[in-house]
Design a protein around this motif. Sequence first.
Motif, PDB file in Angstrom:
ATOM      1  N   SER A   1      -7.060   6.089  -7.658  1.00  0.00           N
ATOM      2  CA  SER A   1      -6.230   4.988  -7.134  1.00  0.00           C
ATOM      3  C   SER A   1      -6.572   4.655  -5.682  1.00  0.00           C
ATOM      4  O   SER A   1      -6.234   3.574  -5.190  1.00  0.00           O
ATOM      5  CB  SER A   1      -4.751   5.380  -7.214  1.00  0.00           C
ATOM      6  N   LEU A   2      -7.237   5.578  -4.983  1.00  0.00           N
ATOM      7  CA  LEU A   2      -7.564   5.388  -3.575  1.00  0.00           C
ATOM      8  C   LEU A   2      -8.645   4.321  -3.444  1.00  0.00           C
ATOM      9  O   LEU A   2      -9.791   4.532  -3.819  1.00  0.00           O
ATOM     10  CB  LEU A   2      -8.068   6.720  -3.013  1.00  0.00           C
TER      11      LEU A   2
ATOM     12  N   ALA B   1       5.018   2.973   1.099  1.00  0.00           N
ATOM     13  CA  ALA B   1       5.352   4.393   1.033  1.00  0.00           C
ATOM     14  C   ALA B   1       4.217   5.184   1.672  1.00  0.00           C
ATOM     15  O   ALA B   1       3.078   4.708   1.742  1.00  0.00           O
ATOM     16  CB  ALA B   1       5.553   4.836  -0.421  1.00  0.00           C
ATOM     17  N   LEU B   2       4.551   6.389   2.144  1.00  0.00           N
ATOM     18  CA  LEU B   2       3.542   7.228   2.780  1.00  0.00           C
ATOM     19  C   LEU B   2       3.715   8.670   2.316  1.00  0.00           C
ATOM     20  O   LEU B   2       4.822   9.220   2.375  1.00  0.00           O
ATOM     21  CB  LEU B   2       3.670   7.150   4.298  1.00  0.00           C
TER      22      LEU B   2
ATOM     23  N   GLU C   1       3.732   8.779  -6.332  1.00  0.00           N
ATOM     24  CA  GLU C   1       3.012   7.644  -6.914  1.00  0.00           C
ATOM     25  C   GLU C   1       1.582   7.648  -6.372  1.00  0.00           C
ATOM     26  O   GLU C   1       1.316   8.207  -5.314  1.00  0.00           O
ATOM     27  CB  GLU C   1       3.713   6.320  -6.628  1.00  0.00           C
ATOM     28  N   PRO C   2       0.633   7.044  -7.116  1.00  0.00           N
ATOM     29  CA  PRO C   2      -0.776   7.129  -6.733  1.00  0.00           C
ATOM     30  C   PRO C   2      -1.053   6.463  -5.385  1.00  0.00           C
ATOM     31  O   PRO C   2      -0.764   5.282  -5.199  1.00  0.00           O
ATOM     32  CB  PRO C   2      -1.500   6.390  -7.870  1.00  0.00           C
TER      33      PRO C   2
ATOM     34  N   ASP D   1       0.809  -1.214   0.000  1.00  0.00           N
ATOM     35  CA  ASP D   1       0.000   0.000   0.000  1.00  0.00           C
ATOM     36  C   ASP D   1       0.847   1.270   0.000  1.00  0.00           C
ATOM     37  O   ASP D   1       1.911   1.336   0.633  1.00  0.00           O
ATOM     38  CB  ASP D   1      -0.934   0.031   1.218  1.00  0.00           C
ATOM     39  N   VAL D   2       0.341   2.268  -0.714  1.00  0.00           N
ATOM     40  CA  VAL D   2       0.894   3.621  -0.671  1.00  0.00           C
ATOM     41  C   VAL D   2      -0.123   4.455   0.104  1.00  0.00           C
ATOM     42  O   VAL D   2      -1.226   4.713  -0.384  1.00  0.00           O
ATOM     43  CB  VAL D   2       1.113   4.195  -2.086  1.00  0.00           C
ATOM     44  N   VAL D   3       0.231   4.822   1.315  1.00  0.00           N
ATOM     45  CA  VAL D   3      -0.721   5.485   2.212  1.00  0.00           C
ATOM     46  C   VAL D   3      -0.692   6.992   2.026  1.00  0.00           C
ATOM     47  O   VAL D   3       0.372   7.595   1.846  1.00  0.00           O
ATOM     48  CB  VAL D   3      -0.416   5.119   3.680  1.00  0.00           C
ATOM     49  N   LEU D   4      -1.878   7.585   2.078  1.00  0.00           N
ATOM     50  CA  LEU D   4      -2.026   9.030   2.105  1.00  0.00           C
ATOM     51  C   LEU D   4      -2.498   9.399   3.508  1.00  0.00           C
ATOM     52  O   LEU D   4      -3.531   8.914   3.974  1.00  0.00           O
ATOM     53  CB  LEU D   4      -3.056   9.472   1.060  1.00  0.00           C
TER      54      LEU D   4
END
Length: 284
Positions: A146-147, A73-74, A119-120, A51-54
Amino acid sequence: MPGSSLLGPADVRRLAAEVGVRPTKKLGQNFVHDPNTVRKIVAAADLSADDVVLEVGPGLGSLTLALLPACRALAAVEIDPVLAARLPRTVAERAPGLADRLTVVEADAMRVTADRFPEPPTALVANLPYNVAVPVVLHLLAELPSLRTGLVMVQSEVADRMAAGPGSKVYGVPSVKLAWYADARRAGPVSRSVFWPVPNVDSALVAFTRHDPLSTVDQKVLFSLVDAAFAQRRKTLRGALSGWAGSAAEAGRLLSLAGVDPGARGEQLGVREFVRIAEVSSSR
């Protein structure tokens, strides 16, 4: 991840004093200072290693430090330039092996655009400022296809509205607009005592999972319809939508074509009924 790397109450106050930050009501700042709470939030977010966290509003980094080991990634979106500048240093000091996973985006989450992210993002996890929680979530879902999932901490009453279904007393505009994008549910209460300063409202977690698009209808058309339907809750849809449709007669005609009772009220309709009305209106 060793517990010592997470921020406790003394760490939060020391960091705030160091950067000269006094939590303000205007920005809705209430910093989480309880390591157990941020661990629970990360566990409830059910992240995968890819996961790429926002994170929105990371503040002093309490949740950030707990999230970093759980994702690839965050990206942390922070509007306060002082906090945005301090966060990478806090992570480098307390979790040096994870510092390369963090990107800080100094921006207003209400206006941030997809091109600001390396990145998304795939998952939103955040302690959201109470005064802008719903608009922020809706903006990010619209801006970032992408979320896929989200877990947000919001005021308890806002959590109720976000997760409500048709017929509920608190079902309204936020419920329908979020349902356009995702399936939402309450994911548990959060004690006031885990925040500094202690807020005068209760908090709760809301989890959501994006679903496939319900329709190709224009989102702006749908959202204007939803706004009109709930603007005068006591009116039937035939009356409430008269301005939106051009007249009460036209509103009644569109509702009938959509298979919706013109005598119903907005709070009785699910998102799919609103979608049908918007589709009929768009094909006029």
